[in-house]
Write an enzyme that holds these catalytic residues in place. Structure first.
Site, PDB file in Angstrom:
ATOM      1  N   ARG A 109       0.866  -1.188   0.000  1.00 39.84           N
ATOM      2  CA  ARG A 109       0.000   0.000   0.000  1.00 39.84           C
ATOM      3  C   ARG A 109       0.896   1.231   0.000  1.00 39.84           C
ATOM      4  O   ARG A 109       1.787   1.354   0.848  1.00 39.84           O
ATOM      5  CB  ARG A 109      -0.914   0.047   1.222  1.00 39.84           C
ATOM      6  N   HIS A 136      -7.382   0.709  -6.273  1.00 38.92           N
ATOM      7  CA  HIS A 136      -7.617  -0.030  -5.032  1.00 38.92           C
ATOM      8  C   HIS A 136      -8.398  -1.299  -5.397  1.00 38.92           C
ATOM      9  O   HIS A 136      -9.575  -1.452  -5.068  1.00 38.92           O
ATOM     10  CB  HIS A 136      -8.411   0.861  -4.075  1.00 38.92           C
ATOM     11  N   GLN A 139     -10.359  -3.637  -2.875  1.00 37.37           N
ATOM     12  CA  GLN A 139     -11.592  -2.995  -2.411  1.00 37.37           C
ATOM     13  C   GLN A 139     -12.727  -3.246  -3.405  1.00 37.37           C
ATOM     14  O   GLN A 139     -13.849  -3.605  -3.020  1.00 37.37           O
ATOM     15  CB  GLN A 139     -11.355  -1.482  -2.267  1.00 37.37           C
ATOM     16  N   ASP A 232     -16.892   8.054  -1.313  1.00 34.76           N
ATOM     17  CA  ASP A 232     -15.601   7.888  -0.628  1.00 34.76           C
ATOM     18  C   ASP A 232     -15.202   9.275  -0.114  1.00 34.76           C
ATOM     19  O   ASP A 232     -15.812  10.288  -0.496  1.00 34.76           O
ATOM     20  CB  ASP A 232     -14.577   7.329  -1.634  1.00 34.76           C
ATOM     21  N   CYS A 273     -16.256   2.685   1.050  1.00 34.12           N
ATOM     22  CA  CYS A 273     -15.130   1.798   1.354  1.00 34.12           C
ATOM     23  C   CYS A 273     -14.641   1.958   2.790  1.00 34.12           C
ATOM     24  O   CYS A 273     -13.994   1.063   3.322  1.00 34.12           O
ATOM     25  CB  CYS A 273     -13.990   2.059   0.380  1.00 34.12           C
ATOM     26  N   ARG A 301     -13.915  -7.451   2.720  1.00 36.42           N
ATOM     27  CA  ARG A 301     -12.500  -7.262   2.379  1.00 36.42           C
ATOM     28  C   ARG A 301     -11.701  -8.511   2.743  1.00 36.42           C
ATOM     29  O   ARG A 301     -10.834  -8.946   2.008  1.00 36.42           O
ATOM     30  CB  ARG A 301     -11.915  -6.056   3.145  1.00 36.42           C
TER      31      ARG A 301
END
Ligand code: CP
Ligand code: NVA
Length: 313
Positions: A109, A136, A139, A232, A273, A301
Protein backbone atom coordinates in the site's frame (compact mmCIF):
# COMPACT_ATOMS: atom_id res chain seq x y z
CA UNK A 1 -11.16 -21.05 -17.07
CA UNK A 2 -8.39 -23.19 -15.63
CA UNK A 3 -7.70 -21.95 -12.05
CA UNK A 4 -4.04 -22.92 -12.38
CA UNK A 5 -3.73 -19.99 -14.82
CA UNK A 6 -4.01 -17.70 -11.77
CA UNK A 7 -1.10 -19.24 -9.83
CA UNK A 8 1.81 -16.87 -9.44
CA UNK A 9 -0.14 -13.87 -10.78
CA UNK A 10 -0.05 -10.41 -9.19
CA UNK A 11 -3.11 -8.20 -8.68
CA UNK A 12 -2.01 -4.64 -9.51
CA UNK A 13 -5.24 -3.52 -11.23
CA UNK A 14 -8.24 -5.40 -12.64
CA UNK A 15 -7.11 -4.29 -16.10
CA UNK A 16 -4.82 -7.35 -16.09
CA UNK A 17 -7.64 -9.90 -15.59
CA UNK A 18 -10.42 -11.07 -17.90
CA UNK A 19 -14.07 -11.28 -16.78
CA UNK A 20 -13.93 -15.05 -16.30
CA UNK A 21 -10.95 -14.74 -13.99
CA UNK A 22 -12.60 -11.96 -11.97
CA UNK A 23 -15.74 -14.10 -11.65
CA UNK A 24 -13.58 -16.97 -10.41
CA UNK A 25 -12.20 -14.72 -7.63
CA UNK A 26 -15.77 -13.70 -6.76
CA UNK A 27 -17.12 -17.24 -6.57
CA UNK A 28 -14.12 -18.35 -4.51
CA UNK A 29 -14.76 -15.40 -2.16
CA UNK A 30 -18.34 -16.60 -1.63
CA UNK A 31 -17.08 -20.11 -0.86
CA UNK A 32 -14.42 -18.83 1.54
CA UNK A 33 -17.02 -16.67 3.32
CA UNK A 34 -19.35 -19.67 3.71
CA UNK A 35 -16.51 -21.73 5.19
CA UNK A 36 -15.75 -18.93 7.65
CA UNK A 37 -19.42 -18.74 8.71
CA UNK A 38 -19.48 -22.51 9.31
CA UNK A 39 -16.29 -22.29 11.37
CA UNK A 40 -14.37 -24.48 8.92
CA UNK A 41 -10.67 -23.92 9.55
CA UNK A 42 -8.19 -25.04 6.94
CA UNK A 43 -4.45 -24.52 7.01
CA UNK A 44 -3.88 -23.63 3.38
CA UNK A 45 -1.03 -21.17 4.01
CA UNK A 46 0.82 -23.36 6.52
CA UNK A 47 4.57 -22.78 6.27
CA UNK A 48 4.03 -19.73 4.03
CA UNK A 49 4.90 -16.08 4.58
CA UNK A 50 3.64 -12.77 3.23
CA UNK A 51 5.24 -9.32 3.53
CA UNK A 52 2.75 -6.49 4.14
CA UNK A 53 4.30 -3.19 3.04
CA UNK A 54 2.51 -0.01 4.13
CA UNK A 55 3.59 3.53 3.19
CA UNK A 56 0.09 4.80 4.03
CA UNK A 57 -2.05 3.93 7.04
CA UNK A 58 -4.74 1.27 7.06
CA UNK A 59 -7.27 -0.45 9.28
CA UNK A 60 -9.26 -2.77 6.98
CA UNK A 61 -6.65 -3.74 4.42
CA UNK A 62 -3.96 -4.58 6.94
CA UNK A 63 -6.39 -6.40 9.25
CA UNK A 64 -7.88 -8.35 6.32
CA UNK A 65 -4.51 -9.52 4.98
CA UNK A 66 -3.13 -10.36 8.43
CA UNK A 67 -6.12 -12.28 9.73
CA UNK A 68 -6.91 -14.04 6.43
CA UNK A 69 -3.33 -15.23 6.02
CA UNK A 70 -2.76 -16.02 9.71
CA UNK A 71 -5.90 -18.07 10.27
CA UNK A 72 -4.85 -20.31 7.36
CA UNK A 73 -1.61 -21.07 9.19
CA UNK A 74 0.59 -18.55 7.35
CA UNK A 75 2.92 -15.96 8.84
CA UNK A 76 2.29 -12.32 7.82
CA UNK A 77 5.04 -9.76 8.48
CA UNK A 78 4.00 -6.10 8.68
CA UNK A 79 6.62 -3.63 7.40
CA UNK A 80 5.84 0.09 7.42
CA UNK A 81 8.16 2.57 5.74
CA UNK A 82 9.47 3.42 9.19
CA UNK A 83 10.77 -0.15 9.36
CA UNK A 84 12.27 -0.74 5.93
CA UNK A 85 14.38 1.12 3.39
CA UNK A 86 11.78 1.19 0.61
CA UNK A 87 12.75 3.70 -2.05
CA UNK A 88 14.89 5.88 0.20
CA UNK A 89 18.02 3.97 1.17
CA UNK A 90 17.39 1.07 -1.15
CA UNK A 91 15.89 0.90 -4.63
CA UNK A 92 12.48 -0.73 -5.02
CA UNK A 93 14.07 -3.23 -7.41
CA UNK A 94 16.52 -4.40 -4.72
CA UNK A 95 13.87 -4.53 -2.00
CA UNK A 96 11.68 -6.59 -4.36
CA UNK A 97 14.45 -9.10 -5.05
CA UNK A 98 15.30 -9.50 -1.36
CA UNK A 99 11.69 -9.93 -0.24
CA UNK A 100 11.08 -12.33 -3.12
CA UNK A 101 13.77 -14.61 -1.65
CA UNK A 102 12.10 -14.67 1.78
CA UNK A 103 8.36 -14.43 1.21
CA UNK A 104 5.76 -16.31 -0.80
CA UNK A 105 3.84 -13.11 -1.59
CA UNK A 106 3.94 -9.34 -1.04
CA UNK A 107 1.21 -6.79 -0.39
CA UNK A 108 1.95 -3.11 -1.01
CA UNK A 109 0.00 0.00 0.00
CA UNK A 110 1.47 3.34 -0.96
CA UNK A 111 1.58 6.26 -3.29
CA UNK A 112 2.97 5.29 -6.68
CA UNK A 113 1.43 2.60 -8.87
CA UNK A 114 4.91 2.30 -10.37
CA UNK A 115 6.23 0.91 -7.07
CA UNK A 116 3.76 -1.95 -6.97
CA UNK A 117 4.57 -2.70 -10.61
CA UNK A 118 8.31 -2.81 -9.89
CA UNK A 119 7.72 -5.08 -6.88
CA UNK A 120 5.79 -7.48 -9.13
CA UNK A 121 8.39 -7.37 -11.87
CA UNK A 122 11.43 -7.99 -9.67
CA UNK A 123 10.26 -10.11 -6.72
CA UNK A 124 9.21 -13.24 -8.62
CA UNK A 125 6.25 -13.76 -6.23
CA UNK A 126 2.60 -12.62 -6.40
CA UNK A 127 2.21 -8.94 -5.44
CA UNK A 128 -1.11 -7.43 -4.33
CA UNK A 129 -1.98 -3.76 -4.64
CA UNK A 130 -3.45 -2.81 -1.26
CA UNK A 131 -4.12 0.75 -2.59
CA UNK A 132 -2.05 3.21 -4.56
CA UNK A 133 -2.88 6.73 -5.75
CA UNK A 134 -4.35 5.15 -8.92
CA UNK A 135 -6.09 1.92 -7.93
CA UNK A 136 -7.62 -0.03 -5.03
CA UNK A 137 -8.45 -3.36 -6.67
CA UNK A 138 -8.98 -5.53 -3.58
CA UNK A 139 -11.59 -2.99 -2.41
CA UNK A 140 -13.48 -3.20 -5.71
CA UNK A 141 -13.78 -7.00 -5.47
CA UNK A 142 -15.28 -6.72 -1.96
CA UNK A 143 -17.69 -4.08 -3.29
CA UNK A 144 -18.92 -6.32 -6.12
CA UNK A 145 -19.35 -9.20 -3.64
CA UNK A 146 -21.46 -6.91 -1.43
CA UNK A 147 -23.59 -5.86 -4.41
CA UNK A 148 -24.12 -9.51 -5.41
CA UNK A 149 -25.15 -10.39 -1.85
CA UNK A 150 -27.88 -7.75 -2.11
CA UNK A 151 -29.09 -8.33 -5.67
CA UNK A 152 -27.72 -11.61 -7.05
CA UNK A 153 -25.62 -11.09 -10.17
CA UNK A 154 -24.12 -7.61 -10.60
CA UNK A 155 -24.67 -7.81 -14.37
CA UNK A 156 -27.08 -5.12 -15.51
CA UNK A 157 -27.20 -3.50 -12.06
CA UNK A 158 -26.59 0.24 -11.82
CA UNK A 159 -23.72 1.36 -9.58
CA UNK A 160 -23.28 5.09 -9.13
CA UNK A 161 -20.19 6.68 -7.55
CA UNK A 162 -20.76 10.20 -6.23
CA UNK A 163 -17.81 12.41 -5.23
CA UNK A 164 -14.13 12.47 -6.19
CA UNK A 165 -14.53 10.68 -9.51
CA UNK A 166 -10.83 10.47 -10.25
CA UNK A 167 -9.72 8.74 -7.07
CA UNK A 168 -8.35 5.21 -6.70
CA UNK A 169 -11.69 3.72 -5.60
CA UNK A 170 -13.75 5.27 -8.41
CA UNK A 171 -11.17 4.22 -11.02
CA UNK A 172 -11.10 0.63 -9.79
CA UNK A 173 -14.88 0.44 -9.74
CA UNK A 174 -15.02 1.68 -13.33
CA UNK A 175 -12.64 -1.06 -14.47
CA UNK A 176 -14.34 -3.93 -12.62
CA UNK A 177 -17.86 -2.77 -13.59
CA UNK A 178 -16.91 -2.51 -17.26
CA UNK A 179 -15.40 -6.01 -17.19
CA UNK A 180 -18.35 -7.64 -15.39
CA UNK A 181 -21.21 -5.98 -17.26
CA UNK A 182 -22.39 -3.77 -14.40
CA UNK A 183 -23.53 -0.27 -15.42
CA UNK A 184 -21.37 2.41 -13.81
CA UNK A 185 -21.89 6.15 -13.46
CA UNK A 186 -19.60 8.74 -11.94
CA UNK A 187 -21.37 11.83 -10.61
CA UNK A 188 -18.74 14.42 -9.96
CA UNK A 189 -17.79 18.03 -10.79
CA UNK A 190 -15.90 18.22 -14.11
CA UNK A 191 -12.65 19.09 -12.30
CA UNK A 192 -12.72 15.62 -10.70
CA UNK A 193 -13.57 13.43 -13.67
CA UNK A 194 -11.25 10.51 -14.37
CA UNK A 195 -8.91 10.83 -17.36
CA UNK A 196 -10.16 10.01 -20.84
CA UNK A 197 -7.52 7.35 -21.29
CA UNK A 198 -9.02 5.18 -18.54
CA UNK A 199 -12.58 5.91 -19.70
CA UNK A 200 -11.74 4.92 -23.29
CA UNK A 201 -10.02 1.73 -22.14
CA UNK A 202 -13.03 0.80 -20.00
CA UNK A 203 -15.36 1.51 -22.94
CA UNK A 204 -13.61 -1.29 -24.84
CA UNK A 205 -14.40 -3.73 -21.99
CA UNK A 206 -17.94 -2.39 -21.70
CA UNK A 207 -18.59 -3.10 -25.37
CA UNK A 208 -17.93 -6.81 -24.71
CA UNK A 209 -19.71 -7.05 -21.36
CA UNK A 210 -22.81 -4.93 -22.05
CA UNK A 211 -21.91 -2.45 -19.30
CA UNK A 212 -22.96 1.19 -19.80
CA UNK A 213 -20.50 3.79 -18.52
CA UNK A 214 -21.42 7.39 -17.86
CA UNK A 215 -19.67 10.40 -16.34
CA UNK A 216 -21.74 13.46 -15.48
CA UNK A 217 -21.77 16.47 -13.17
CA UNK A 218 -25.58 16.39 -13.04
CA UNK A 219 -26.72 14.74 -9.81
CA UNK A 220 -30.39 14.19 -10.78
CA UNK A 221 -29.53 12.60 -14.11
CA UNK A 222 -26.63 10.57 -12.68
CA UNK A 223 -28.27 8.93 -9.67
CA UNK A 224 -31.67 8.20 -11.26
CA UNK A 225 -32.42 4.47 -11.21
CA UNK A 226 -29.28 3.55 -9.23
CA UNK A 227 -29.23 0.22 -7.40
CA UNK A 228 -26.24 1.30 -5.32
CA UNK A 229 -24.90 4.75 -4.43
CA UNK A 230 -21.21 4.72 -3.50
CA UNK A 231 -19.09 7.49 -2.07
CA UNK A 232 -15.60 7.89 -0.63
CA UNK A 233 -13.70 10.61 1.25
CA UNK A 234 -13.29 13.93 -0.56
CA UNK A 235 -9.60 14.05 0.37
CA UNK A 236 -7.62 10.86 -0.17
CA UNK A 237 -4.45 9.98 1.73
CA UNK A 238 -1.60 12.14 0.51
CA UNK A 239 -3.88 14.97 -0.71
CA UNK A 240 -4.45 16.67 2.64
CA UNK A 241 -3.28 20.06 1.29
CA UNK A 242 -6.26 20.08 -1.11
CA UNK A 243 -8.91 19.89 1.61
CA UNK A 244 -10.36 23.43 1.30
CA UNK A 245 -10.56 23.19 -2.49
CA UNK A 246 -12.27 19.79 -2.35
CA UNK A 247 -14.88 20.94 0.16
CA UNK A 248 -15.74 23.80 -2.17
CA UNK A 249 -15.98 21.49 -5.20
CA UNK A 250 -17.85 18.66 -3.55
CA UNK A 251 -20.21 20.15 -0.93
CA UNK A 252 -23.21 19.94 -3.26
CA UNK A 253 -22.33 16.28 -4.00
CA UNK A 254 -22.84 15.09 -0.42
CA UNK A 255 -24.75 11.81 -0.19
CA UNK A 256 -27.75 12.60 2.00
CA UNK A 257 -31.38 11.46 2.26
CA UNK A 258 -32.41 13.85 -0.50
CA UNK A 259 -29.82 12.44 -2.91
CA UNK A 260 -30.78 8.85 -2.01
CA UNK A 261 -34.44 9.74 -2.75
CA UNK A 262 -33.44 11.09 -6.17
CA UNK A 263 -32.52 7.54 -7.24
CA UNK A 264 -36.26 6.83 -7.25
CA UNK A 265 -35.36 3.34 -6.04
CA UNK A 266 -36.45 2.47 -2.47
CA UNK A 267 -34.25 -0.67 -2.62
CA UNK A 268 -31.12 1.29 -3.48
CA UNK A 269 -28.22 0.44 -1.14
CA UNK A 270 -25.49 2.75 0.13
CA UNK A 271 -21.80 1.78 -0.09
CA UNK A 272 -18.58 3.38 1.23
CA UNK A 273 -15.13 1.80 1.35
CA UNK A 274 -14.48 3.45 4.77
CA UNK A 275 -13.01 5.25 6.62
CA UNK A 276 -15.79 7.85 6.28
CA UNK A 277 -15.95 11.49 7.31
CA UNK A 278 -19.57 11.64 8.45
CA UNK A 279 -21.06 15.05 7.72
CA UNK A 280 -18.83 15.58 4.67
CA UNK A 281 -19.24 13.06 1.83
CA UNK A 282 -22.15 11.30 3.59
CA UNK A 283 -24.61 12.26 6.29
CA UNK A 284 -24.90 10.34 9.54
CA UNK A 285 -28.49 9.22 8.81
CA UNK A 286 -27.56 7.63 5.45
CA UNK A 287 -24.43 5.76 6.57
CA UNK A 288 -26.16 4.57 9.76
CA UNK A 289 -29.51 3.95 8.05
CA UNK A 290 -31.21 0.81 6.69
CA UNK A 291 -29.86 1.23 3.15
CA UNK A 292 -26.24 1.17 4.30
CA UNK A 293 -24.12 -1.95 3.66
CA UNK A 294 -20.78 -0.45 4.71
CA UNK A 295 -19.91 -2.99 7.40
CA UNK A 296 -20.73 -5.92 5.10
CA UNK A 297 -18.32 -4.31 2.65
CA UNK A 298 -15.65 -4.04 5.33
CA UNK A 299 -16.10 -7.69 6.33
CA UNK A 300 -15.99 -8.74 2.69
CA UNK A 301 -12.50 -7.26 2.38
CA UNK A 302 -11.25 -10.23 4.39
CA UNK A 303 -13.07 -12.95 2.43
CA UNK A 304 -12.13 -11.51 -0.97
CA UNK A 305 -8.49 -10.96 0.03
CA UNK A 306 -8.30 -14.54 1.28
CA UNK A 307 -9.73 -15.76 -2.04
CA UNK A 308 -7.24 -13.66 -4.04
CA UNK A 309 -4.33 -15.11 -2.05
CA UNK A 310 -5.66 -18.70 -2.27
CA UNK A 311 -6.05 -18.45 -6.03
CA UNK A 312 -2.65 -16.94 -6.73
CA UNK A 313 -0.21 -18.38 -4.15
N1 CP B 1 -11.15 0.63 2.74
C1 CP B 1 -9.85 0.56 3.13
O1 CP B 1 -8.95 0.28 2.35
O2 CP B 1 -9.66 0.82 4.44
P1 CP B 1 -8.23 0.98 5.16
O3 CP B 1 -7.64 2.25 4.64
O4 CP B 1 -8.57 1.03 6.62
O5 CP B 1 -7.39 -0.20 4.81
N1 NVA C 1 -9.65 7.16 -1.60
C1 NVA C 1 -9.26 6.82 -0.26
C2 NVA C 1 -9.55 5.38 0.01
C3 NVA C 1 -9.22 4.91 1.39
C4 NVA C 1 -9.52 3.45 1.59
C5 NVA C 1 -7.79 7.13 -0.06
O1 NVA C 1 -6.99 6.87 -0.96
O2 NVA C 1 -7.43 7.68 0.98
Amino acid sequence: MNPSALKGRSLLTWIDFNPEEIRYFLELSKKVKEEAKKGVRKQRFKGKTIALLFEKRSTRTRAAFETAFGEEGGHPVFLSNQDIQLGSKESIEDTARVLGRMFNAIEFRGFKQEYVEILAKYSGVPVYNGLTDLYHPTQALADVLTIEESFGSCKGKQLCFVGDGRNNVARSLMVISAKLGMHFTIVSPKELWPDNELKNLCETYAKDSGSKLKITDDIEEGVKGADAIYTDVWVSMGEEALKAERIKLLSSYQVNAELMAKTGNPNCIFLHCLPAVKGEEVTFDVIEGPQSRVFDQAENRKHTIKAIMLATI
